[in-house]
Design a protein around this motif. Structure first.
Motif, PDB file in Angstrom:
ATOM      1  N   ILE A 158      44.604  65.530  13.187  1.00  0.00           N
ATOM      2  CA  ILE A 158      46.125  66.176  13.286  1.00  0.00           C
ATOM      3  C   ILE A 158      46.805  65.099  13.358  1.00  0.00           C
ATOM      4  N   GLU A 159      46.522  63.896  13.998  1.00  0.00           N
ATOM      5  CA  GLU A 159      47.666  62.891  14.317  1.00  0.00           C
ATOM      6  C   GLU A 159      47.536  62.073  12.740  1.00  0.00           C
ATOM      7  N   ALA A 160      46.641  61.922  12.043  1.00  0.00           N
ATOM      8  CA  ALA A 160      46.657  61.291  10.664  1.00  0.00           C
ATOM      9  C   ALA A 160      47.675  62.236  10.107  1.00  0.00           C
ATOM     10  N   PHE A 161      47.487  63.668   9.991  1.00  0.00           N
ATOM     11  CA  PHE A 161      48.214  64.490   9.184  1.00  0.00           C
ATOM     12  C   PHE A 161      49.784  64.439   9.573  1.00  0.00           C
ATOM     13  N   LYS A 162      49.980  64.297  10.785  1.00  0.00           N
ATOM     14  CA  LYS A 162      51.550  64.192  11.292  1.00  0.00           C
ATOM     15  C   LYS A 162      52.025  63.042  10.800  1.00  0.00           C
ATOM     16  N   ALA A 163      51.196  61.913  10.701  1.00  0.00           N
ATOM     17  CA  ALA A 163      51.628  60.610  10.372  1.00  0.00           C
ATOM     18  C   ALA A 163      51.966  60.409   8.971  1.00  0.00           C
ATOM     19  N   ASP A 214      47.122  64.458   3.026  1.00  0.00           N
ATOM     20  CA  ASP A 214      48.109  65.403   2.233  1.00  0.00           C
ATOM     21  C   ASP A 214      47.767  66.793   2.997  1.00  0.00           C
ATOM     22  N   GLY A 215      46.479  66.840   3.217  1.00  0.00           N
ATOM     23  CA  GLY A 215      46.070  68.236   3.623  1.00  0.00           C
ATOM     24  C   GLY A 215      44.975  67.861   4.762  1.00  0.00           C
ATOM     25  N   ALA A 216      44.790  68.895   5.584  1.00  0.00           N
ATOM     26  CA  ALA A 216      43.559  68.701   6.786  1.00  0.00           C
ATOM     27  C   ALA A 216      43.168  70.215   6.875  1.00  0.00           C
ATOM     28  N   LEU A 234      57.198  70.645  11.712  1.00  0.00           N
ATOM     29  CA  LEU A 234      56.463  69.791  10.843  1.00  0.00           C
ATOM     30  C   LEU A 234      56.313  70.483   9.798  1.00  0.00           C
ATOM     31  N   GLY A 235      57.097  70.361   8.327  1.00  0.00           N
ATOM     32  CA  GLY A 235      56.838  71.180   7.290  1.00  0.00           C
ATOM     33  C   GLY A 235      55.558  71.166   6.732  1.00  0.00           C
ATOM     34  N   SER A 236      54.820  72.399   6.447  1.00  0.00           N
ATOM     35  CA  SER A 236      53.430  72.588   6.089  1.00  0.00           C
ATOM     36  C   SER A 236      53.074  73.871   5.642  1.00  0.00           C
ATOM     37  N   ASN A 237      52.186  74.044   4.787  1.00  0.00           N
ATOM     38  CA  ASN A 237      51.609  75.342   4.181  1.00  0.00           C
ATOM     39  C   ASN A 237      50.448  75.528   4.319  1.00  0.00           C
ATOM     40  N   ILE A 238      49.875  76.641   4.546  1.00  0.00           N
ATOM     41  CA  ILE A 238      48.474  77.357   4.558  1.00  0.00           C
ATOM     42  C   ILE A 238      48.119  77.575   3.100  1.00  0.00           C
ATOM     43  N   ILE A 239      47.226  76.908   2.498  1.00  0.00           N
ATOM     44  CA  ILE A 239      46.801  77.147   1.153  1.00  0.00           C
ATOM     45  C   ILE A 239      45.531  78.092   0.949  1.00  0.00           C
ATOM     46  N   LEU A 240      44.691  78.008   1.956  1.00  0.00           N
ATOM     47  CA  LEU A 240      43.601  79.022   1.943  1.00  0.00           C
ATOM     48  C   LEU A 240      42.985  79.208   3.329  1.00  0.00           C
ATOM     49  N   GLU A 293      37.662  88.758  10.688  1.00  0.00           N
ATOM     50  CA  GLU A 293      38.472  89.776  11.818  1.00  0.00           C
ATOM     51  C   GLU A 293      39.456  88.863  12.221  1.00  0.00           C
ATOM     52  N   ILE A 294      39.369  87.463  12.554  1.00  0.00           N
ATOM     53  CA  ILE A 294      40.292  86.606  13.011  1.00  0.00           C
ATOM     54  C   ILE A 294      40.384  85.222  12.156  1.00  0.00           C
ATOM     55  N   PRO A 295      41.356  84.827  11.409  1.00  0.00           N
ATOM     56  CA  PRO A 295      41.828  83.731  10.817  1.00  0.00           C
ATOM     57  C   PRO A 295      41.457  82.496  11.876  1.00  0.00           C
ATOM     58  N   MET A 296      40.508  81.799  11.536  1.00  0.00           N
ATOM     59  CA  MET A 296      40.103  80.730  12.588  1.00  0.00           C
ATOM     60  C   MET A 296      40.386  79.581  11.981  1.00  0.00           C
ATOM     61  N   ARG A 297      39.987  79.059  10.652  1.00  0.00           N
ATOM     62  CA  ARG A 297      40.345  77.719  10.383  1.00  0.00           C
ATOM     63  C   ARG A 297      40.827  77.946   8.851  1.00  0.00           C
ATOM     64  N   ILE A 298      41.892  76.856   8.623  1.00  0.00           N
ATOM     65  CA  ILE A 298      42.353  77.025   7.321  1.00  0.00           C
ATOM     66  C   ILE A 298      42.514  75.625   6.714  1.00  0.00           C
ATOM     67  N   THR A 299      42.998  75.626   5.523  1.00  0.00           N
ATOM     68  CA  THR A 299      43.510  74.320   4.855  1.00  0.00           C
ATOM     69  C   THR A 299      44.907  74.142   4.800  1.00  0.00           C
ATOM     70  N   LEU A 300      45.478  73.169   5.691  1.00  0.00           N
ATOM     71  CA  LEU A 300      46.821  73.128   5.817  1.00  0.00           C
ATOM     72  C   LEU A 300      47.305  71.698   4.713  1.00  0.00           C
ATOM     73  N   VAL A 301      48.271  72.062   4.255  1.00  0.00           N
ATOM     74  CA  VAL A 301      49.007  70.958   3.493  1.00  0.00           C
ATOM     75  C   VAL A 301      50.410  70.577   3.717  1.00  0.00           C
ATOM     76  N   ARG A 302      50.759  69.426   3.976  1.00  0.00           N
ATOM     77  CA  ARG A 302      52.327  69.065   4.015  1.00  0.00           C
ATOM     78  C   ARG A 302      53.175  69.721   2.971  1.00  0.00           C
ATOM     79  N   SER A 303      54.385  69.917   3.387  1.00  0.00           N
ATOM     80  CA  SER A 303      55.138  70.562   2.350  1.00  0.00           C
ATOM     81  C   SER A 303      55.765  69.624   1.461  1.00  0.00           C
ATOM     82  N   ASP A 304      55.839  68.282   1.904  1.00  0.00           N
ATOM     83  CA  ASP A 304      56.271  67.256   1.054  1.00  0.00           C
ATOM     84  C   ASP A 304      55.230  67.015  -0.209  1.00  0.00           C
ATOM     85  N   SER A 305      53.814  67.136   0.150  1.00  0.00           N
ATOM     86  CA  SER A 305      53.143  66.825  -0.527  1.00  0.00           C
ATOM     87  C   SER A 305      52.852  68.021  -1.298  1.00  0.00           C
ATOM     88  N   LEU A 306      52.836  69.248  -1.082  1.00  0.00           N
ATOM     89  CA  LEU A 306      52.998  70.348  -1.957  1.00  0.00           C
ATOM     90  C   LEU A 306      54.168  70.294  -3.001  1.00  0.00           C
TER      91      LEU A 306
END
Length: 311
Positions: free
Chosen positions: A73-78, A82-84, A99-105, A207-220
């Motif tokens: 997460i720290e690498a993503f914030k820095a 592009d995503g994690a 932090l501008g970010s988007n869930i892609i899947l 049942e519950i969204p647990m793990r997602i792939t998040l990308v930075r909005s600037d990368s998107l």
């Protein structure tokens, strides 16, 4: 075994090549960096990378493994990534911090409610009176456990629920009979079952969204075609997993950093990429606010409408 796996690689790549034959390859101009910690949720990405599915697309993508989710997460914030792949509450906390970010899947994922053989727990909704069931004080496992116990009449006051933040410590207490049951991730759950404990129930991402792939909005904004191809590769990775010979799954998992003596025992049922459902996300946000994991001012509707991107 390695020769058999390499042969399977070759055959699968041939099938992939046939599937994409006649389709003009897209030219990509940007490289992607995706961070993760070893977990079955990243397996379709790992397979797409290992079987050269992304290379066949001419997509330049690097998957970077981190020792802990916080490091990732720290690498993503820095801006080093592009995503994690991360847990949903962590993505929401990043969004709340601005932090501008988007869930892609929504990654295929699961969590496991394990009980000792001596506890005689067979149903989390009826068998927990007088039992000791550990909480973690971490957003996702706490939310999952609350979900499991939602209809349990004894959960309000008749179940002992000690707070033990470290999953490894919870596992050690379970194996030493100091807990009747707890929620565990893949690795500890697999080991607990091998030692004679039993699986009460599995909670999945349906049942519950647990793990997602998040990308930075600037990368998107800059790398939209590459990110769309990343999602397509995940889909092809899921198709490849479904076609695996049974005797190769453990080898693939072990190579990706996920130990598995019995790979089918606890693996998620891998599904093609799909978005997180907004109503599920808003329900989680409401709970996170109630438990003070998120600020009460967090605008769930505006954020979910902005956060989720579909390909």
């Amino acid at each position: 075994m390695k020769k058999l796996i390499r042969l399977f690689y070759s055959l699968l790549l041939l099938c992939i090549g046939c599937t994409h034959s006649g389709t003009e390859k897209q030219e990509f101009t940007h490289k992607l960096k995706i961070g993760y910690t070893p977990d079955p949720a990243i397996f379709p990405f790992y397979i797409a990378d290992t079987l050269e599915i992304y290379e066949n697309m001419t997509l330049d993508v690097s998957f970077l493994s981190y020792g802990s989710q916080q490091e990732c997460i720290e690498a993503f914030k820095a801006g080093d990534l592009d995503g994690a792949v991360m847990e949903v509450p962590e993505a929401l906390q990043l969004a709340a911090a601005g932090l501008g970010s988007n869930i892609i899947l929504r990654n295929s994922s699961a969590s496991y409610f394990i009980a000792t053989s001596a506890s005689e727990i067979t149903d989390p909704k009826s068998d927990l009176e007088g039992k000791s069931v550990a909480y973690s004080r971490q957003p996702l496992p706490d939310y999952i456990l609350d979900h499991l116990l939602a209809d349990n009449r004894s959960a309000a006051g008749k179940t002992n629920r000690p707070v033990i933040g470290n999953e490894f410590v919870r596992f050690q207490m379970l194996r030493n009979g100091l807990l009747d049951a707890t929620l565990l991730g893949y690795a500890e759950a697999a080991e607990a079952l091998q030692e004679g404990n039993h699986l009460v129930t599995t909670v999945t991402e349906k049942e519950i969204p647990m793990r997602i792939t998040l990308v930075r909005s600037d990368s998107l904004q800059k790398k939209r075609p590459e990110i769309a191809a990343l999602v397509k590769g995940y889909e092809d990775g899921v198709s490849a997993i479904r076609d695996f010979p049974e005797d190769t799954k453990a080898d693939f998992l072990l190579a990706s950093g996920i130990a598995a003596d019995d790979p089918d025992m606890l693996l998620p049922s891998y599904e093609p990429p799909s978005p997180v459902k907004k109503e599920q996300l808003r329900k989680m946000i409401g709970w996170l606010k109630e438990k003070a994991y998120l600020s009460a001012e967090f605008n769930d509707k505006a954020m979910t409408d902005t956060l989720i991107k579909t390909y």
